[in-house]
Motif scaffolding. Structure first.
Motif, PDB file in Angstrom:
ATOM      1  N   ILE A  59       0.861  -1.170   0.000  1.00 37.94           N
ATOM      2  CA  ILE A  59       0.000   0.000   0.000  1.00 37.94           C
ATOM      3  C   ILE A  59       0.901   1.225   0.000  1.00 37.94           C
ATOM      4  CG2 ILE A  59      -1.771   1.285   1.257  1.00 37.94           C
ATOM      5  CD1 ILE A  59      -2.644  -1.393   2.487  1.00 37.94           C
ATOM      6  N   TYR A  60       0.593   2.191  -0.856  1.00 35.69           N
ATOM      7  CA  TYR A  60       1.430   3.373  -1.026  1.00 35.69           C
ATOM      8  C   TYR A  60       0.686   4.648  -0.669  1.00 35.69           C
ATOM      9  CZ  TYR A  60       4.284   0.177  -3.800  1.00 35.69           C
ATOM     10  OH  TYR A  60       5.049  -0.883  -4.223  1.00 35.69           O
ATOM     11  N   SER A  61       1.434   5.626  -0.198  1.00 36.61           N
ATOM     12  CA  SER A  61       0.870   6.942  -0.009  1.00 36.61           C
ATOM     13  C   SER A  61       0.761   7.645  -1.360  1.00 36.61           C
ATOM     14  CB  SER A  61       1.743   7.774   0.939  1.00 36.61           C
ATOM     15  OG  SER A  61       2.972   8.111   0.328  1.00 36.61           O
ATOM     16  N   GLY A  62      -0.116   8.636  -1.421  1.00 35.29           N
ATOM     17  CA  GLY A  62      -0.325   9.336  -2.674  1.00 35.29           C
ATOM     18  C   GLY A  62       0.884  10.113  -3.152  1.00 35.29           C
ATOM     19  N   SER A  63       1.754  10.517  -2.242  1.00 33.79           N
ATOM     20  CA  SER A  63       2.894  11.337  -2.609  1.00 33.79           C
ATOM     21  C   SER A  63       3.962  10.578  -3.380  1.00 33.79           C
ATOM     22  CB  SER A  63       3.512  11.975  -1.360  1.00 33.79           C
ATOM     23  OG  SER A  63       4.011  10.982  -0.478  1.00 33.79           O
ATOM     24  N   VAL A  64       3.989   9.253  -3.276  1.00 33.66           N
ATOM     25  CA  VAL A  64       5.034   8.473  -3.933  1.00 33.66           C
ATOM     26  C   VAL A  64       4.491   7.410  -4.878  1.00 33.66           C
ATOM     27  CG1 VAL A  64       6.578   8.855  -1.986  1.00 33.66           C
ATOM     28  CG2 VAL A  64       5.224   6.751  -2.094  1.00 33.66           C
ATOM     29  N   LYS A  65       3.203   7.197  -4.875  1.00 35.47           N
ATOM     30  CA  LYS A  65       2.618   6.167  -5.729  1.00 35.47           C
ATOM     31  C   LYS A  65       2.913   6.472  -7.195  1.00 35.47           C
ATOM     32  CE  LYS A  65      -1.632   3.511  -6.291  1.00 35.47           C
ATOM     33  NZ  LYS A  65      -3.049   3.384  -5.856  1.00 35.47           N
ATOM     34  N   GLY A  66       3.416   5.469  -7.899  1.00 39.51           N
ATOM     35  CA  GLY A  66       3.792   5.637  -9.289  1.00 39.51           C
ATOM     36  C   GLY A  66       5.262   5.880  -9.502  1.00 39.51           C
ATOM     37  N   ARG A  67       5.977   6.308  -8.467  1.00 45.75           N
ATOM     38  CA  ARG A  67       7.414   6.526  -8.557  1.00 45.75           C
ATOM     39  C   ARG A  67       8.212   5.562  -7.689  1.00 45.75           C
ATOM     40  NH1 ARG A  67       9.719  11.161  -6.799  1.00 45.75           N
ATOM     41  NH2 ARG A  67       8.051  11.545  -5.275  1.00 45.75           N
ATOM     42  N   PHE A  68       7.674   5.212  -6.535  1.00 49.11           N
ATOM     43  CA  PHE A  68       8.365   4.331  -5.596  1.00 49.11           C
ATOM     44  C   PHE A  68       7.698   2.960  -5.590  1.00 49.11           C
ATOM     45  CE2 PHE A  68       9.977   7.831  -2.468  1.00 49.11           C
ATOM     46  CZ  PHE A  68      10.563   8.496  -3.532  1.00 49.11           C
ATOM     47  N   THR A  69       8.504   1.926  -5.402  1.00 47.69           N
ATOM     48  CA  THR A  69       7.996   0.567  -5.337  1.00 47.69           C
ATOM     49  C   THR A  69       8.616  -0.163  -4.157  1.00 47.69           C
ATOM     50  OG1 THR A  69       7.721   0.463  -7.748  1.00 47.69           O
ATOM     51  CG2 THR A  69       7.699  -1.618  -6.544  1.00 47.69           C
ATOM     52  N   LEU A  70       7.772  -0.722  -3.302  1.00 43.85           N
ATOM     53  CA  LEU A  70       8.241  -1.527  -2.183  1.00 43.85           C
ATOM     54  C   LEU A  70       8.232  -2.998  -2.593  1.00 43.85           C
ATOM     55  CD1 LEU A  70       7.084  -1.186   1.525  1.00 43.85           C
ATOM     56  CD2 LEU A  70       7.466  -3.399   0.473  1.00 43.85           C
ATOM     57  N   SER A  71       9.296  -3.687  -2.289  1.00 42.67           N
ATOM     58  CA  SER A  71       9.366  -5.117  -2.538  1.00 42.67           C
ATOM     59  C   SER A  71      10.113  -5.775  -1.393  1.00 42.67           C
ATOM     60  CB  SER A  71      10.050  -5.416  -3.874  1.00 42.67           C
ATOM     61  OG  SER A  71      11.388  -4.953  -3.877  1.00 42.67           O
ATOM     62  N   GLN A  72      10.088  -7.088  -1.342  1.00 36.88           N
ATOM     63  CA  GLN A  72      10.814  -7.793  -0.296  1.00 36.88           C
ATOM     64  C   GLN A  72      11.319  -9.123  -0.797  1.00 36.88           C
ATOM     65  OE1 GLN A  72       8.362  -8.890   3.127  1.00 36.88           O
ATOM     66  NE2 GLN A  72       6.519  -8.843   1.853  1.00 36.88           N
ATOM     67  N   ASP A  73      12.423  -9.530  -0.216  1.00 37.81           N
ATOM     68  CA  ASP A  73      13.008 -10.832  -0.474  1.00 37.81           C
ATOM     69  C   ASP A  73      12.782 -11.658   0.780  1.00 37.81           C
ATOM     70  OD1 ASP A  73      14.602 -13.094  -0.847  1.00 37.81           O
ATOM     71  OD2 ASP A  73      16.120 -11.985  -1.964  1.00 37.81           O
ATOM     72  N   HIS A  74      11.835 -12.570   0.720  1.00 41.39           N
ATOM     73  CA  HIS A  74      11.461 -13.344   1.895  1.00 41.39           C
ATOM     74  C   HIS A  74      12.582 -14.263   2.371  1.00 41.39           C
ATOM     75  CE1 HIS A  74       7.247 -12.069   1.637  1.00 41.39           C
ATOM     76  NE2 HIS A  74       7.363 -12.222   0.331  1.00 41.39           N
ATOM     77  N   THR A  75      13.458 -14.668   1.467  1.00 41.11           N
ATOM     78  CA  THR A  75      14.554 -15.545   1.850  1.00 41.11           C
ATOM     79  C   THR A  75      15.678 -14.806   2.555  1.00 41.11           C
ATOM     80  OG1 THR A  75      15.743 -15.348  -0.265  1.00 41.11           O
ATOM     81  CG2 THR A  75      14.001 -16.995  -0.120  1.00 41.11           C
TER      82      THR A  75
END
Length: 127
Positions: A59-75
């Motif tokens: 879930i992203y805030s409106g100020s960064v949505k479209g420019r920032f991407t959160l991801s994770q490496d579960h391992t």
């Protein structure tokens, strides 16, 4: 408790990109929400993005949505924030944060919902 260490900050020109990393250690087997915040001088801490450790629907805030991407490496117990098209107003200290145990999912990031924080990493964007 979980310990968090951010890395990847630095200086970049406007329009450039950076990828921040947040490595977690400790009780990483606990299901929780992981989030990115930032705080610029003289401004309040701002929630940017959040994801559950057992899912990848951020879930992203409106100020960064479209420019920032959160991801994770579960391992690797690591959360990332890919920041593209950076602007001078993105200049801030960026923090990784973890909630307490939450098995059912995450809501939009609010500072009061997170009680474990990294030390922060500086991002400076020049025009």
């Amino acid at each position: 408790q979980v310990q968090l260490v951010e890395s990847g900050g630095g200086s970049v020109q406007a329009g450039g990109s950076l990828r921040l990393s947040c490595e977690a250690s400790g009780f990483t087997y606990i299901s929780r929400c992981m989030a990115w915040f930032r705080q610029a001088p003289g401004k309040e801490r701002e929630g940017l993005a959040v994801v559950h450790t057992q899912g990848d629907d951020a879930i992203y805030s409106g100020s960064v949505k479209g420019r920032f991407t959160l991801s994770q490496d579960h391992t690797k117990d690591t959360v990332y924030l890919q920041m593209n098209d950076l602007k001078p107003e993105d200049t801030a200290v960026y923090y990784c944060a973890a909630s307490g145990p939450i098995p059912w999912g995450c809501a939009a990031p609010r500072e009061v919902d997170f009680d474990e924080w990294g030390q922060g990493t500086q991002v400076t964007v020049s025009s």
